[in-house]
Design an enzyme around this catalytic site. Structure first.
Site, mmCIF file in Angstrom:
data_model
loop_
_atom_site.group_PDB
_atom_site.id
_atom_site.type_symbol
_atom_site.label_atom_id
_atom_site.label_comp_id
_atom_site.label_asym_id
_atom_site.label_seq_id
_atom_site.Cartn_x
_atom_site.Cartn_y
_atom_site.Cartn_z
ATOM 1 C CG ASP A 74 -1.969 -0.846 1.102
ATOM 2 O OD1 ASP A 74 -2.198 -1.607 0.167
ATOM 3 O OD2 ASP A 74 -3.031 -0.643 1.818
ATOM 4 C CG HIS A 115 1.976 0.142 4.400
ATOM 5 N ND1 HIS A 115 1.423 -0.853 5.369
ATOM 6 C CD2 HIS A 115 1.267 1.287 4.001
ATOM 7 C CE1 HIS A 115 0.252 -0.460 5.805
ATOM 8 N NE2 HIS A 115 0.146 0.236 5.192
#
Length: 275
Positions: free
Chosen positions: A86, A231
């Site tokens: 992400d 992430h």
């Protein structure tokens, strides 16, 4: 506060119910549709099943065009887990792509627009060129359930348009910031042609740069049909990826994109997919 009831639980309770049954949303009053990857695969239309089987057969014969589903896994049989990242691209994304290329693994990248896609179009092009899945994480990471519908739609559509201009492709998947969704967000997603993707594994790498801890958390939570959330914007995450991939492979996992995990089903706009 009640959580949405997954299709897997409903199937166990009542086999005649479909995976798209109406469920309670996080707010406890709105509703949206949610299904698990295994249920999505099981309920794939016959035409999609035939297409999948044909592609897999072509791959075995060495006749599949490059970049098709033919070189992918069959998660109906394999012990699959989806790998997702992400909020990128970032200065770490190039190194991550090098690792994934070396390990011959494809992932789904839920891209953030402001200060990411808009500043690193070359990274977006590389993500696409190397066979990874382009997905939407909104333009500026606003909580979609906290803003007016028109603003929520702009958050999603602006990212769609930016990725399309860079790659010629429009994402089909969207991850709502913080995983917060409701009926209104689902309706907007459906209009934009986006399926929503939540997760089952989180290293909470936004709270630590300890790569060993990130690795441990991922491995402790991963099960078949899981969706791993990481992430590539945080310093400790990318260094953890080689160890995560090595151990997952050792444990017999096949690492795939979200769309590969759902195949032969295709992501349905507006649907929420969650293990």
């Amino acid at each position: 506060m009640p959580k949405p009831i997954s299709a897997a639980r409903r199937t166990a309770l009542a086999g005649l119910l479909t995976a798209t049954s109406l469920v309670l949303a996080l707010s406890g009053c709105a509703t949206y549709d949610v299904t698990a990857p295994a249920d999505a695969r099981a309920e794939a239309p016959a035409a999609e099943v035939r297409a999948k089987d044909t592609a897999l057969a072509a791959a075995q014969d060495g006749k599949a065009p490059r970049g098709t589903d033919g070189d992918g896994a069959d998660c109906r049989k394999a012990k699959c887990v989806a790998l997702t990242f992400d909020a990128g691209p970032s200065e770490n994304t190039g190194r991550l792509l090098d690792i994934l290329k070396k390990e011959k693994v494809h992932a789904s990248f839920f891209l953030l627009g402001e200060n990411h896609v808009e500043k690193r179009p070359a990274a977006v092009k590389r993500i696409d060129a190397e066979g990874h899945e382009l997905a939407n994480h909104t333009w500026s990471h606003q909580i979609l359930t906290d803003i007016p519908p028109a603003a929520a739609e702009r958050e999603m559509s602006r990212l769609q348009e930016a990725v399309r201009k860079i790659t010629g492709k429009t994402p089909r998947l969207m991850r709502p910031p913080q995983g917060r969704t409701d009926e209104q967000v689902s309706d907007i997603s459906k209009r934009l042609g986006l399926a929503q993707v939540l997760w089952s594994v989180t290293a909470k790498d936004y709270r630590t740069n300890d790569s060993a801890l990130i690795t441990e958390r991922v491995l402790d939570q991963t099960e078949r049909d899981g969706i791993i959330l990481l992430h590539d914007i945080y310093r400790g995450t990318v260094p953890a990826v080689p160890g995560i991939l090595k151990e997952l492979k050792k444990r017999g996992y096949t690492i795939v994109t979200v769309s590969q995990l759902l195949s032969p089903a295709k992501p349905q706009p507006g649907m929420v997919y969650r293990p």
